[in-house]
Design a protein around this motif. Structure first.
Motif, PDB file in Angstrom:
ATOM      1  N   GLY A   1      -8.224   4.637  -8.839  1.00 24.60           N
ATOM      2  CA  GLY A   1      -8.059   3.417  -8.058  1.00 24.60           C
ATOM      3  C   GLY A   1      -7.436   2.248  -8.794  1.00 24.60           C
ATOM      4  O   GLY A   1      -6.893   1.346  -8.173  1.00 24.60           O
ATOM      5  N   ASP A   2      -7.511   2.255 -10.128  1.00 27.98           N
ATOM      6  CA  ASP A   2      -6.960   1.141 -10.912  1.00 27.98           C
ATOM      7  C   ASP A   2      -5.517   1.368 -11.336  1.00 27.98           C
ATOM      8  O   ASP A   2      -4.939   0.541 -12.050  1.00 27.98           O
ATOM      9  N   VAL A   3      -4.913   2.459 -10.920  1.00 25.39           N
ATOM     10  CA  VAL A   3      -3.542   2.776 -11.347  1.00 25.39           C
ATOM     11  C   VAL A   3      -2.548   1.776 -10.765  1.00 25.39           C
ATOM     12  O   VAL A   3      -2.527   1.525  -9.561  1.00 25.39           O
ATOM     13  N   LYS A   4      -1.733   1.198 -11.634  1.00 19.79           N
ATOM     14  CA  LYS A   4      -0.683   0.276 -11.226  1.00 19.79           C
ATOM     15  C   LYS A   4       0.708   0.776 -11.624  1.00 19.79           C
ATOM     16  O   LYS A   4       1.716   0.316 -11.070  1.00 19.79           O
TER      17      LYS A   4
ATOM     18  N   SER B   1       0.851  -1.172   0.000  1.00 13.71           N
ATOM     19  CA  SER B   1       0.000   0.000   0.000  1.00 13.71           C
ATOM     20  C   SER B   1       0.893   1.230   0.000  1.00 13.71           C
ATOM     21  O   SER B   1       2.092   1.144   0.242  1.00 13.71           O
TER      22      SER B   1
ATOM     23  N   PRO C   1      -4.465   1.487 -16.674  1.00 12.55           N
ATOM     24  CA  PRO C   1      -3.841   1.507 -15.353  1.00 12.55           C
ATOM     25  C   PRO C   1      -2.562   2.342 -15.284  1.00 12.55           C
ATOM     26  O   PRO C   1      -1.797   2.238 -14.327  1.00 12.55           O
TER      27      PRO C   1
ATOM     28  N   VAL D   1       1.809  -0.317  -6.721  1.00 11.95           N
ATOM     29  CA  VAL D   1       2.105   0.682  -7.750  1.00 11.95           C
ATOM     30  C   VAL D   1       3.607   0.735  -8.004  1.00 11.95           C
ATOM     31  O   VAL D   1       4.409   0.722  -7.076  1.00 11.95           O
TER      32      VAL D   1
ATOM     33  N   LEU E   1      -2.356   8.831  -4.787  1.00 11.85           N
ATOM     34  CA  LEU E   1      -2.398   7.371  -4.866  1.00 11.85           C
ATOM     35  C   LEU E   1      -2.961   6.764  -3.588  1.00 11.85           C
ATOM     36  O   LEU E   1      -3.680   5.764  -3.622  1.00 11.85           O
TER      37      LEU E   1
ATOM     38  N   CYS F   1      -4.794   2.970  -3.961  1.00  9.59           N
ATOM     39  CA  CYS F   1      -4.020   2.165  -4.916  1.00  9.59           C
ATOM     40  C   CYS F   1      -3.079   1.226  -4.163  1.00  9.59           C
ATOM     41  O   CYS F   1      -2.600   1.539  -3.069  1.00  9.59           O
ATOM     42  N   THR F   2      -2.806   0.081  -4.755  1.00 10.08           N
ATOM     43  CA  THR F   2      -1.845  -0.862  -4.198  1.00 10.08           C
ATOM     44  C   THR F   2      -0.943  -1.378  -5.319  1.00 10.08           C
ATOM     45  O   THR F   2      -1.296  -1.312  -6.490  1.00 10.08           O
TER      46      THR F   2
ATOM     47  N   LYS G   1      -3.997   9.932 -18.180  1.00 10.97           N
ATOM     48  CA  LYS G   1      -4.253   8.560 -17.743  1.00 10.97           C
ATOM     49  C   LYS G   1      -4.827   7.746 -18.890  1.00 10.97           C
ATOM     50  O   LYS G   1      -5.697   8.214 -19.629  1.00 10.97           O
TER      51      LYS G   1
END
Length: 312
Positions: free
Chosen positions: A50-53, A17, A101, A133, A125, A130-131, A98
């Protein structure tokens, strides 16, 4: 503290996280990310981000928009005649784009500019929950002992004395932070370069300076108090210390990403060999082709990681 935040003083740690070590944020009804023109009361961060990796950052707004268009094509997300809006429209400090992801953000030039951006990016983030990342700085640099066009994946960022540290004055006192980067990520990027076989890529130390001219031993600034021999001796010392390129953002980038529990890498192309000169002599077209190399490498890495995730 809120979900996703960790208190460094109490020793709490997140797995992957985002760690934001600031208990004062608890008492704030709204967190305004001023330089992004975003706020938690006006924007739904989990829905939007939230979907950002993967986050790719670079100095130029134009370059980061170009990267967004490139990665959209690589990931099969491109739409004919698509326009990618600047999420930070309304401010001229930074630009943000953006696609899927992948978040692409400009950071300007130098440590102060990228540090401001990173404070707000890290909070963004975390607010978005987000997790896992990965953050990569892509950019240009001056090389030492390398052919122009070589891509350097940073092993560790060092200061002008070749020490792996970032020093900042906080409340009148010196605070020194580690500039260690993710070694496994660096090796993965090097492997991706071997798979591409399009340009030379090396892993080496990156010297981060506070200035473009005297701070980088250039002879062509408005002021210069040293000789060509002095310059060459200094660059030779840097090379002996493992330094392979010079830029102006990697130290604070590495330090802040490490504090935030973010996997991070710095991938910069060298535009010239500083032991052979200070000013760029390559054509515009050649320089442009060099500047594409970090995004090609990082794009390949992102595509590979997402394909692996799909299969699993």
């Amino acid at each position: 503290m809120p979900s996703g935040f960790a208190d460094e003083k109490n020793g709490e740690r997140c797995e992957r996280s985002i760690c934001v070590n600031n208990p004062h944020l608890d008492s704030m009804k709204e967190d305004i990310l001023y330089h992004f023109n975003l706020g938690t009361a006006t924007h739904d961060f989990p829905a939007k981000f939230g979907d950002v990796k993967f986050v790719c950052v670079g100095g130029s707004p134009w370059r980061m928009k170009s990267f967004t268009e490139y990665i959209a094509g690589e990931l099969g997300l491109a739409v004919p005649n698509a326009e990618y809006p600047n999420i930070c429209e309304g401010t001229d400090r930074y630009a943000m784009y953006k696609v899927g992801p992948v978040l692409s953000v400009s950071h300007g030039m130098g440590i102060p500019s990228i540090a401001i951006m990173l404070h707000e990016l890290i909070k963004l983030l975390c607010h978005a929950r987000c997790t896992d990342v990965t953050v990569v700085r892509i950019g240009t640099s001056g090389g030492i002992g390398l052919q122009p066009g070589t891509v350097v994946v940073t092993k560790q960022s060092v200061d002008a004395a070749f020490l792996p540290r970032f020093e900042q004055i906080v409340l009148g006192k010196s605070v020194v932070r580690s500039t260690e980067l993710d070694g496994d990520l660096a090796e993965e990027l090097l492997q991706c370069s071997r798979e591409l076989s399009e340009f030379q890529t090396v892993i080496g130390n990156t010297m981060c300076t506070l200035d473009f001219y005297e701070g980088q031993a250039r002879l062509d600034g408005a002021f210069c108090s040293y000789t060509e021999e002095d310059k060459q001796n200094y660059l030779a010392e840097a090379y002996a210390a493992g330094v392979r390129n010079i830029e102006m953002e990697s130290s604070v980038f590495a330090a802040m990403c490490k504090l935030s529990n973010l996997r991070a890498a710095v991938v910069c192309v060298t535009l010239l060999d500083r032991q052979k000169g200070d000013q760029l002599s390559s054509s515009h077209d050649v320089l442009h082709s060099y500047q594409q190399r970090p995004q090609v490498l990082v794009g390949h890495y992102i595509k590979k990681k997402l394909n692996i995730a799909k299969k699993s």
